[in-house]
Design a protein around this motif. Structure first.
Motif, PDB file in Angstrom:
ATOM      1  N   VAL A  92       0.873  -1.175   0.000  1.00 48.30           N
ATOM      2  CA  VAL A  92       0.000   0.000   0.000  1.00 48.30           C
ATOM      3  C   VAL A  92       0.906   1.220   0.000  1.00 48.30           C
ATOM      4  CG1 VAL A  92      -1.704   1.298   1.329  1.00 48.30           C
ATOM      5  CG2 VAL A  92      -1.793  -1.214   1.307  1.00 48.30           C
ATOM      6  N   VAL A  93       0.704   2.101  -0.961  1.00 46.31           N
ATOM      7  CA  VAL A  93       1.456   3.361  -0.985  1.00 46.31           C
ATOM      8  C   VAL A  93       0.528   4.427  -0.406  1.00 46.31           C
ATOM      9  CG1 VAL A  93       2.611   5.096  -2.402  1.00 46.31           C
ATOM     10  CG2 VAL A  93       2.808   2.656  -2.992  1.00 46.31           C
ATOM     11  N   PRO A  94       0.824   4.891   0.809  1.00 49.58           N
ATOM     12  CA  PRO A  94      -0.046   5.889   1.419  1.00 49.58           C
ATOM     13  C   PRO A  94       0.102   7.249   0.741  1.00 49.58           C
ATOM     14  CG  PRO A  94       1.860   5.510   2.798  1.00 49.58           C
ATOM     15  CD  PRO A  94       1.963   4.538   1.658  1.00 49.58           C
ATOM     16  N   VAL A  95      -1.009   7.958   0.667  1.00 49.75           N
ATOM     17  CA  VAL A  95      -1.026   9.274   0.036  1.00 49.75           C
ATOM     18  C   VAL A  95      -1.782  10.217   0.964  1.00 49.75           C
ATOM     19  CG1 VAL A  95      -1.786  10.608  -1.970  1.00 49.75           C
ATOM     20  CG2 VAL A  95      -1.004   8.248  -2.267  1.00 49.75           C
ATOM     21  N   GLY A  96      -1.168  11.342   1.262  1.00 43.80           N
ATOM     22  CA  GLY A  96      -1.827  12.380   2.047  1.00 43.80           C
ATOM     23  C   GLY A  96      -2.246  13.503   1.130  1.00 43.80           C
ATOM     24  N   ILE A  97      -3.524  13.845   1.146  1.00 41.72           N
ATOM     25  CA  ILE A  97      -4.055  14.914   0.298  1.00 41.72           C
ATOM     26  C   ILE A  97      -4.586  16.016   1.201  1.00 41.72           C
ATOM     27  CG2 ILE A  97      -5.733  15.527  -1.488  1.00 41.72           C
ATOM     28  CD1 ILE A  97      -5.774  12.534  -2.253  1.00 41.72           C
ATOM     29  N   ARG A  98      -4.122  17.234   0.924  1.00 37.38           N
ATOM     30  CA  ARG A  98      -4.555  18.382   1.723  1.00 37.38           C
ATOM     31  C   ARG A  98      -5.003  19.486   0.788  1.00 37.38           C
ATOM     32  NH1 ARG A  98      -0.450  22.014   4.352  1.00 37.38           N
ATOM     33  NH2 ARG A  98       0.813  20.540   3.224  1.00 37.38           N
ATOM     34  N   GLY A  99      -6.085  20.135   1.127  1.00 36.17           N
ATOM     35  CA  GLY A  99      -6.599  21.240   0.328  1.00 36.17           C
ATOM     36  C   GLY A  99      -8.096  21.104   0.141  1.00 36.17           C
ATOM     37  N   GLU A 100      -8.654  22.007  -0.634  1.00 36.18           N
ATOM     38  CA  GLU A 100     -10.089  22.000  -0.892  1.00 36.18           C
ATOM     39  C   GLU A 100     -10.378  21.190  -2.144  1.00 36.18           C
ATOM     40  OE1 GLU A 100     -12.233  25.795  -0.512  1.00 36.18           O
ATOM     41  OE2 GLU A 100     -10.275  26.654  -0.040  1.00 36.18           O
ATOM     42  N   GLU A 137      -1.797   0.388  10.814  1.00 37.75           N
ATOM     43  CA  GLU A 137      -0.655   0.341   9.898  1.00 37.75           C
ATOM     44  C   GLU A 137      -0.645   1.470   8.860  1.00 37.75           C
ATOM     45  OE1 GLU A 137       1.700  -2.063  10.124  1.00 37.75           O
ATOM     46  OE2 GLU A 137       0.698  -3.448  11.506  1.00 37.75           O
ATOM     47  N   ILE A 138      -1.813   1.920   8.430  1.00 42.61           N
ATOM     48  CA  ILE A 138      -1.880   2.828   7.284  1.00 42.61           C
ATOM     49  C   ILE A 138      -2.283   4.250   7.678  1.00 42.61           C
ATOM     50  CG2 ILE A 138      -3.006   3.213   5.053  1.00 42.61           C
ATOM     51  CD1 ILE A 138      -3.227   0.054   4.965  1.00 42.61           C
ATOM     52  N   TYR A 139      -3.281   4.384   8.531  1.00 40.74           N
ATOM     53  CA  TYR A 139      -3.763   5.712   8.899  1.00 40.74           C
ATOM     54  C   TYR A 139      -2.692   6.628   9.488  1.00 40.74           C
ATOM     55  CZ  TYR A 139      -8.803   5.620   7.948  1.00 40.74           C
ATOM     56  OH  TYR A 139     -10.024   5.640   7.343  1.00 40.74           O
ATOM     57  N   PRO A 140      -1.844   6.147  10.393  1.00 40.99           N
ATOM     58  CA  PRO A 140      -0.834   7.069  10.941  1.00 40.99           C
ATOM     59  C   PRO A 140       0.054   7.702   9.861  1.00 40.99           C
ATOM     60  CG  PRO A 140      -0.949   5.099  12.285  1.00 40.99           C
ATOM     61  CD  PRO A 140      -1.787   4.843  11.053  1.00 40.99           C
ATOM     62  N   GLU A 141       0.375   6.927   8.838  1.00 40.72           N
ATOM     63  CA  GLU A 141       1.220   7.450   7.766  1.00 40.72           C
ATOM     64  C   GLU A 141       0.452   8.432   6.881  1.00 40.72           C
ATOM     65  OE1 GLU A 141       4.772   7.960   5.505  1.00 40.72           O
ATOM     66  OE2 GLU A 141       4.272   7.532   7.587  1.00 40.72           O
ATOM     67  N   ILE A 142      -0.804   8.147   6.597  1.00 42.81           N
ATOM     68  CA  ILE A 142      -1.609   9.085   5.804  1.00 42.81           C
ATOM     69  C   ILE A 142      -1.737  10.413   6.552  1.00 42.81           C
ATOM     70  CG2 ILE A 142      -3.909   9.561   4.889  1.00 42.81           C
ATOM     71  CD1 ILE A 142      -4.168   6.552   4.274  1.00 42.81           C
ATOM     72  N   ILE A 143      -2.002  10.345   7.846  1.00 48.32           N
ATOM     73  CA  ILE A 143      -2.127  11.570   8.643  1.00 48.32           C
ATOM     74  C   ILE A 143      -0.824  12.356   8.631  1.00 48.32           C
ATOM     75  CG2 ILE A 143      -2.455  12.441  11.001  1.00 48.32           C
ATOM     76  CD1 ILE A 143      -4.480  10.046  11.336  1.00 48.32           C
ATOM     77  N   ARG A 144       0.309  11.657   8.779  1.00 50.00           N
ATOM     78  CA  ARG A 144       1.603  12.315   8.727  1.00 50.00           C
ATOM     79  C   ARG A 144       1.816  13.013   7.384  1.00 50.00           C
ATOM     80  NH1 ARG A 144       6.640  12.004   6.988  1.00 50.00           N
ATOM     81  NH2 ARG A 144       6.332  10.123   5.752  1.00 50.00           N
ATOM     82  N   LEU A 145       1.479  12.334   6.305  1.00 52.71           N
ATOM     83  CA  LEU A 145       1.660  12.885   4.959  1.00 52.71           C
ATOM     84  C   LEU A 145       0.757  14.087   4.709  1.00 52.71           C
ATOM     85  CD1 LEU A 145       1.936   9.520   3.035  1.00 52.71           C
ATOM     86  CD2 LEU A 145       3.786  11.183   3.341  1.00 52.71           C
ATOM     87  N   LYS A 146      -0.432  14.093   5.285  1.00 49.99           N
ATOM     88  CA  LYS A 146      -1.335  15.223   5.130  1.00 49.99           C
ATOM     89  C   LYS A 146      -0.789  16.482   5.805  1.00 49.99           C
ATOM     90  CE  LYS A 146      -5.860  14.392   5.351  1.00 49.99           C
ATOM     91  NZ  LYS A 146      -7.170  13.884   5.828  1.00 49.99           N
ATOM     92  N   GLU A 147       0.030  16.291   6.828  1.00 48.34           N
ATOM     93  CA  GLU A 147       0.529  17.430   7.599  1.00 48.34           C
ATOM     94  C   GLU A 147       1.827  18.002   7.039  1.00 48.34           C
ATOM     95  OE1 GLU A 147       0.706  15.669  11.491  1.00 48.34           O
ATOM     96  OE2 GLU A 147      -1.465  15.842  11.776  1.00 48.34           O
ATOM     97  N   LEU A 148       2.432  17.355   6.051  1.00 47.29           N
ATOM     98  CA  LEU A 148       3.690  17.855   5.489  1.00 47.29           C
ATOM     99  C   LEU A 148       3.491  19.123   4.690  1.00 47.29           C
ATOM    100  CD1 LEU A 148       5.419  14.569   4.243  1.00 47.29           C
ATOM    101  CD2 LEU A 148       5.864  15.838   6.330  1.00 47.29           C
TER     102      LEU A 148
END
Length: 148
Positions: A92-100, A137-148
């Motif tokens: 699974v490649v986690p992706v964090g998306i931020r914005g409208e 396993e996955i949510y913590p990394e997505i949350i981290r990526l959203k905050e970058l």
């Protein structure tokens, strides 16, 4: 996101009601979307997604079953992401998306390193197991990526 994947198609799971319009049906098929009946376990959609992964294509899934447009970091996950990843033995490649999520508004998309769920391969996982694995396993990394 599809622009970032060179030489491979990105297939997304999309709710089946979007395919009712002639234009959207045509367009969604052109961009490799897979219709999903979200109100029940859609075996056809799952088999189609498995075929995509078997063919070494890329499958995009929002683990929450929808785009999260709330202020919450994450919504309650569905089990499909972990089910597919463990059955097909793919990372699974986690992706964090931020914005409208609005036309012409910028989105920030951050990609993480692949997460391998190999310790769960071949195990009989319940729906709740899949949800718990996603949260752990996955949510913590997505949350981290959203905050970058």
């Amino acid at each position: 996101m599809a622009v970032q994947i060179k030489g491979r198609h990105l297939h997304f799971m999309a709710k089946d009601v979007l395919f009712k319009s002639k234009f959207l049906n045509w367009f969604l098929h052109k961009v490799y979307a897979i219709p999903v009946k979200r109100e029940d376990n859609d075996i056809v959609a799952i088999k189609t997604a498995m075929k995509v992964l078997k063919n070494k294509e890329v499958l995009g899934i929002f683990p929450e079953g929808t785009r999260n447009m709330t202020e919450d970091d994450m919504l309650e996950p569905k089990g499909g992401l972990v089910l597919l990843a463990t059955r097909m033995k793919v990372p699974v490649v986690p992706v964090g998306i931020r914005g409208e999520y609005k036309f012409r508004k910028p989105l920030i998309i951050n990609y993480g390193k692949p997460i391998y769920l190999d310790e769960y391969y071949g195990k009989k996982l319940s729906s709740q197991d899949c949800i718990d694995i996603c949260k752990k396993e996955i949510y913590p990394e997505i949350i981290r990526l959203k905050e970058l």
